[in-house]
Motif scaffolding. Structure first.
Motif, PDB file in Angstrom:
ATOM      1  N   SER A 116      20.875-106.278 -46.800  1.00 56.84           N
ATOM      2  CA  SER A 116      21.507-105.441 -47.819  1.00 56.84           C
ATOM      3  C   SER A 116      22.444-104.426 -47.173  1.00 56.84           C
ATOM      4  O   SER A 116      23.571-104.209 -47.641  1.00 56.84           O
ATOM      5  N   ALA A 117      21.982-103.798 -46.089  1.00 53.22           N
ATOM      6  CA  ALA A 117      22.808-102.812 -45.399  1.00 53.22           C
ATOM      7  C   ALA A 117      24.046-103.456 -44.785  1.00 53.22           C
ATOM      8  O   ALA A 117      25.147-102.896 -44.849  1.00 53.22           O
ATOM      9  N   ALA A 118      23.882-104.630 -44.203  1.00 53.29           N
ATOM     10  CA  ALA A 118      25.000-105.309 -43.556  1.00 53.29           C
ATOM     11  C   ALA A 118      26.045-105.757 -44.570  1.00 53.29           C
ATOM     12  O   ALA A 118      27.254-105.711 -44.300  1.00 53.29           O
ATOM     13  N   GLU A 119      25.593-106.186 -45.767  1.00 55.40           N
ATOM     14  CA  GLU A 119      26.514-106.715 -46.777  1.00 55.40           C
ATOM     15  C   GLU A 119      26.937-105.673 -47.801  1.00 55.40           C
ATOM     16  O   GLU A 119      27.819-105.927 -48.617  1.00 55.40           O
ATOM     17  N   GLY A 120      26.295-104.525 -47.785  1.00 56.12           N
ATOM     18  CA  GLY A 120      26.670-103.460 -48.713  1.00 56.12           C
ATOM     19  C   GLY A 120      26.396-103.774 -50.163  1.00 56.12           C
ATOM     20  O   GLY A 120      27.172-103.394 -51.051  1.00 56.12           O
ATOM     21  N   ARG A 121      25.270-104.436 -50.439  1.00 56.08           N
ATOM     22  CA  ARG A 121      24.954-104.779 -51.827  1.00 56.08           C
ATOM     23  C   ARG A 121      23.447-104.821 -52.041  1.00 56.08           C
ATOM     24  O   ARG A 121      22.665-104.901 -51.101  1.00 56.08           O
ATOM     25  N   ARG A 122      23.069-104.751 -53.322  1.00 50.38           N
ATOM     26  CA  ARG A 122      21.657-104.847 -53.690  1.00 50.38           C
ATOM     27  C   ARG A 122      21.225-106.304 -53.684  1.00 50.38           C
ATOM     28  O   ARG A 122      21.975-107.185 -54.131  1.00 50.38           O
ATOM     29  N   HIS A 170      20.827 -98.563 -46.810  1.00 49.79           N
ATOM     30  CA  HIS A 170      21.850 -98.159 -45.846  1.00 49.79           C
ATOM     31  C   HIS A 170      21.116 -97.772 -44.567  1.00 49.79           C
ATOM     32  O   HIS A 170      20.141 -97.015 -44.609  1.00 49.79           O
ATOM     33  N   SER A 195      18.132-102.055 -52.054  1.00 43.41           N
ATOM     34  CA  SER A 195      19.468-101.642 -51.623  1.00 43.41           C
ATOM     35  C   SER A 195      19.261-100.638 -50.499  1.00 43.41           C
ATOM     36  O   SER A 195      18.557 -99.640 -50.674  1.00 43.41           O
TER      37      SER A 195
END
Length: 383
Positions: free
Chosen positions: A369-375, A222, A220
């Protein structure tokens, strides 16, 4: 003792890392010590052939170190049957094409990371090299740092008990380039040129975590571009399109959790430019590039939270420094020696292009993960 020569085409040695660590502190250092003792009555003598795009820079570098062979024609160098190994320290965007040519030419491969811009490209290189039957390796230098070697010694000795977590802090302030020259090349901050701290550093974190603590099973992340405008080597302003900071959480096989911050926009308030704190049921350690400090559970103080009074003791003074107990060579040189022995003697070596592909995979999934905001889960890779 007989001398055996191995000829190495070194591409990208006019750059900072290729020159300082790989040419001067590894290959030339081996020559200064008389070659690499193979332990069988033979000494291996590395003969570098410098490759690059800028003829004046190559000529000046060769003259500075008393070398005679250099070329701007990669195809001609790879067509030379006397070349045994191709090494690549170019910008990432140029790497896949050059490595593919070298593999097709039947050269053994040693390369900086990341090996490719995406997992598909990295796996394709690994497949090609395996099918060609050549030997191949990827630079994973941080495993050979004195601080991490001491940390591994602690792990192997059971110091930690059950390892619970790993906290990593890496980075420093890279000047924007306007009022002070930047310490890193401008392409690092353009995603279209293969730049970005995730692409640069997540492959490092993959092999450090994998080798010391366990395979990464999920990520995960950011990411941020904290400094959107920088100045290049000619003093011209440009828009930074790549991330300059990344904040990652990695689940590890076996249950431990790793948190690693990577940043080119942070001012250093720690003992070294990178530090890892490892906490376990029986003890904790903080390892950097060279040092490693520990605190065993039997010597752990009993802190009490009280914000109304100042701290009465130095928490840092409560830790014990781990002694060297060995002489540590330059980490890049140490890995070069292992790879050269792998090439000429067939000794085991597992830091190959497939291992490099795992690093590319983690960077790719970190950005996703950063682009979609999920693990995201990190599947095992294979050929």
């Amino acid at each position: 003792m007989t001398r055996r020569t191995v000829r190495i085409a070194m591409n990208g040695v006019t750059g900072r890392m290729g020159y300082r660590q790989h040419l001067v502190r590894s290959i030339l250092a081996l020559r200064e010590q008389g070659g690499l003792d193979l332990g069988n009555g033979e000494t291996l003598w590395p003969e570098p052939v410098l490759v690059g795009r800028r003829e004046p820079a190559l000529r000046a570098l060769a003259e500075r170190h008393g070398l005679t062979e250099w070329s701007t024609d990669l195809d001609a160098v790879l067509a030379d049957d006397s070349i045994d190994i191709y090494f690549d320290a170019q910008v990432t965007s140029a790497r896949v094409d050059a490595l593919t040519k070298a593999i097709d030419a039947g050269k053994h491969i040693y390369t900086e990371k990341p090996t490719a811009a995406d997992l598909a490209g990295a796996l394709d290189l690994a497949r090609r090299a395996t099918e060609k039957g050549i030997r191949h390796g990827v630079v994973q230098d941080k495993l050979f740092l004195p601080g991490l070697l001491k940390l591994k010694r602690l792990i192997d000795g059971g110091f930690f008990g059950e390892i619970l977590s790993v906290r990593g802090e890496f980075g420093y302030w890279v000047f924007e380039g306007d009022w002070q020259d930047a310490q890193r090349p401008s392409w690092n901050y353009r995603s279209e040129d293969g730049g970005g701290i995730v692409v640069d550093m997540f492959p490092h974190w993959e092999y450090v975590l994998h080798e010391l603590f366990g395979r990464v099973t999920s990520v995960s992340a950011h990411v941020a571009t904290h400094i959107p405008r920088r100045w290049d080597e000619q003093g011209k302003p440009y828009e930074a399109t790549a991330d300059d900071a990344a904040y990652g959480i990695f689940q590890l096989e076996g249950g431990a959790v790793a948190q690693i911050n990577s940043s080119w926009t942070v001012r250093v308030n720690r003992d070294e430019l990178v530090e890892f704190q490892v906490d376990g049921t029986h003890g904790s350690a903080v390892a950097g590039l060279r040092g490693c400090r520990v605190q065993h559970r039997s010597a752990t103080p009993k802190p009490v939270w009280n914000p109304d009074i100042p701290a009465t003791e130095s928490f840092r003074d409560q830790w014990q420094e781990i002694p060297d107990n060995a002489e540590f060579d330059n980490g890049f040189k140490a890995q070069w020696e292992l790879f050269l022995r792998h090439v000429v003697l067939g000794e085991p070596y597992h830091w190959d292009l497939l291992a490099g592909a795992r690093g590319v995979q983690l960077a790719e999934l970190g950005l996703k993960s950063a682009a979609e905001g999920r693990r995201l889960d990190v599947p095992e890779v294979g050929l």
